[in-house]
Design a protein around this motif. Structure first.
Motif, PDB file in Angstrom:
ATOM      1  N   ILE A 194       4.675   4.651 -12.162  1.00 39.77           N
ATOM      2  CA  ILE A 194       4.381   3.742 -11.053  1.00 39.77           C
ATOM      3  C   ILE A 194       5.698   3.371 -10.386  1.00 39.77           C
ATOM      4  O   ILE A 194       6.779   3.586 -10.946  1.00 39.77           O
ATOM      5  N   GLY A 200      -6.041  -1.434   0.488  1.00 39.23           N
ATOM      6  CA  GLY A 200      -5.359  -0.147   0.386  1.00 39.23           C
ATOM      7  C   GLY A 200      -4.259  -0.119  -0.651  1.00 39.23           C
ATOM      8  O   GLY A 200      -3.684   0.945  -0.924  1.00 39.23           O
ATOM      9  N   THR A 201      -3.952  -1.288  -1.264  1.00 42.89           N
ATOM     10  CA  THR A 201      -2.925  -1.330  -2.310  1.00 42.89           C
ATOM     11  C   THR A 201      -3.399  -0.571  -3.543  1.00 42.89           C
ATOM     12  O   THR A 201      -4.531  -0.753  -3.996  1.00 42.89           O
ATOM     13  N   LYS A 202      -2.548   0.284  -4.067  1.00 42.11           N
ATOM     14  CA  LYS A 202      -2.897   1.085  -5.243  1.00 42.11           C
ATOM     15  C   LYS A 202      -2.436   0.357  -6.506  1.00 42.11           C
ATOM     16  O   LYS A 202      -1.291   0.511  -6.950  1.00 42.11           O
ATOM     17  N   PRO A 238       0.794  -1.235   0.000  1.00 38.19           N
ATOM     18  CA  PRO A 238       0.000   0.000   0.000  1.00 38.19           C
ATOM     19  C   PRO A 238       0.826   1.285   0.000  1.00 38.19           C
ATOM     20  O   PRO A 238       0.298   2.367  -0.279  1.00 38.19           O
ATOM     21  N   HIS A 293      -2.487  -0.312 -10.458  1.00 34.03           N
ATOM     22  CA  HIS A 293      -2.742   0.379 -11.725  1.00 34.03           C
ATOM     23  C   HIS A 293      -2.687  -0.678 -12.830  1.00 34.03           C
ATOM     24  O   HIS A 293      -1.664  -1.342 -13.008  1.00 34.03           O
ATOM     25  N   LYS A 335       2.750   2.647  -5.688  1.00 36.11           N
ATOM     26  CA  LYS A 335       1.876   2.431  -6.848  1.00 36.11           C
ATOM     27  C   LYS A 335       2.438   1.244  -7.647  1.00 36.11           C
ATOM     28  O   LYS A 335       3.582   1.294  -8.092  1.00 36.11           O
TER      29      LYS A 335
END
Length: 273
Positions: A192, A171-173, A148, A175, A151
């Protein structure tokens, strides 16, 4: 007497109906089983491939499919004496292309997963790769608990996407990109912080940028297999015959070493052990 008459009437009505149902059932089975024969009669096999995941899948100087998968497709066509027709696709449309018969089979780095086995059938494995998180040496990921903070990019709907999503805490972003190349490029330009990719691609990036990038976390090992529609048992039998033959004579291992500079892993050469 009435019962006997009624029985005869029902028999006259039901026999033709049952006969029609059995004929339809038998016809469907024959149609399903005859698909491999249709391919042989056609003289051409349509093989779905990627061109954006080197060294497994790439394009040569003439923009023709290359890499390990492209070579396996050629070995496959040669083994059966068929003309090869490449069907180039992207990661997300591999199974849709297969289910709509745009390709007869996929040799497209498609990993065997329970979810995919609900849609298609797989041959014995012909390839494998470890999935890892790659990022700059400054990124402090060592366990999923660290995800988290950064990115993370993955190719959309890929097994890397599935693997990272499975272990990523809330909560991990994440993409998601259209393909491996797009995800990797996003990491290289700093869009990222880390990217999910194969260990082979990670090693190539590390070689090109010494000391700049490192493997942050190993996600899993994936075994890839030839995929085809579920209703084609004779096609599956033929694909397994090809793999067994070219595994035994060393052609698949030689091709793997040519592109990946390492022997096929035991999880592929001895899948049942």
């Amino acid at each position: 007497m009435q019962g006997l008459v009624l029985s005869k009437i029902l028999k006259r009505l039901l026999v033709p109906v049952l006969g029609s149902l059995l004929a339809v059932s038998a016809g469907s089975a024959v149609a399903a089983d005859s698909y491999w024969q249709q391919v042989k009669d056609r003289g051409t096999i349509k093989v779905g491939v990627l061109v954006d995941w080197p060294p497994y899948a790439a394009a040569d100087a003439n923009n023709q499919p290359s890499g390990y998968d492209g070579g396996v497709a050629k070995l496959l066509a040669d083994y059966f004496g068929l003309k090869l027709e490449y069907v180039v696709m992207t990661g997300p449309n591999r199974i849709p292309f297969l289910l709509t018969d745009k390709a007869d089979v996929l040799v497209a780095s498609l990993a065997i997963t329970p979810e995919r086995e609900k849609q298609v059938q797989f041959s014995k494995p012909y390839s494998a790769a470890s999935m890892v998180l790659l990022g700059p040496s400054s990124v402090g990921i060592s366990t999923p608990a660290d995800f988290p903070k950064y990115k993370i990019g993955v190719p959309r709907a890929s097994t890397t996407d599935i693997g990272v999503t499975k272990v990523a805490p809330e909560g991990t972003k994440l993409h998601r990109f259209d393909d491996d190349a797009s995800a990797l490029q996003a990491m290289l330009v700093g869009q990222i912080d880390a990217v999910g990719t194969s260990s082979v691609i990670a090693a190539d990036v590390q070689k090109r940028f010494p000391g700049k990038y490192k493997v942050l976390y190993v996600i899993n090992e994936q075994r890839m297999a030839i995929a085809m529609r579920k209703d084609r048992p004779e096609l599956l039998k033929a694909m397994n015959e090809f793999i067994a033959a070219d595994m035994a004579n060393g052609k698949l291992n030689a091709l793997f070493e040519q592109w990946l500079h390492t022997p096929l892993p035991k999880s592929v050469t001895q899948p049942d052990q």
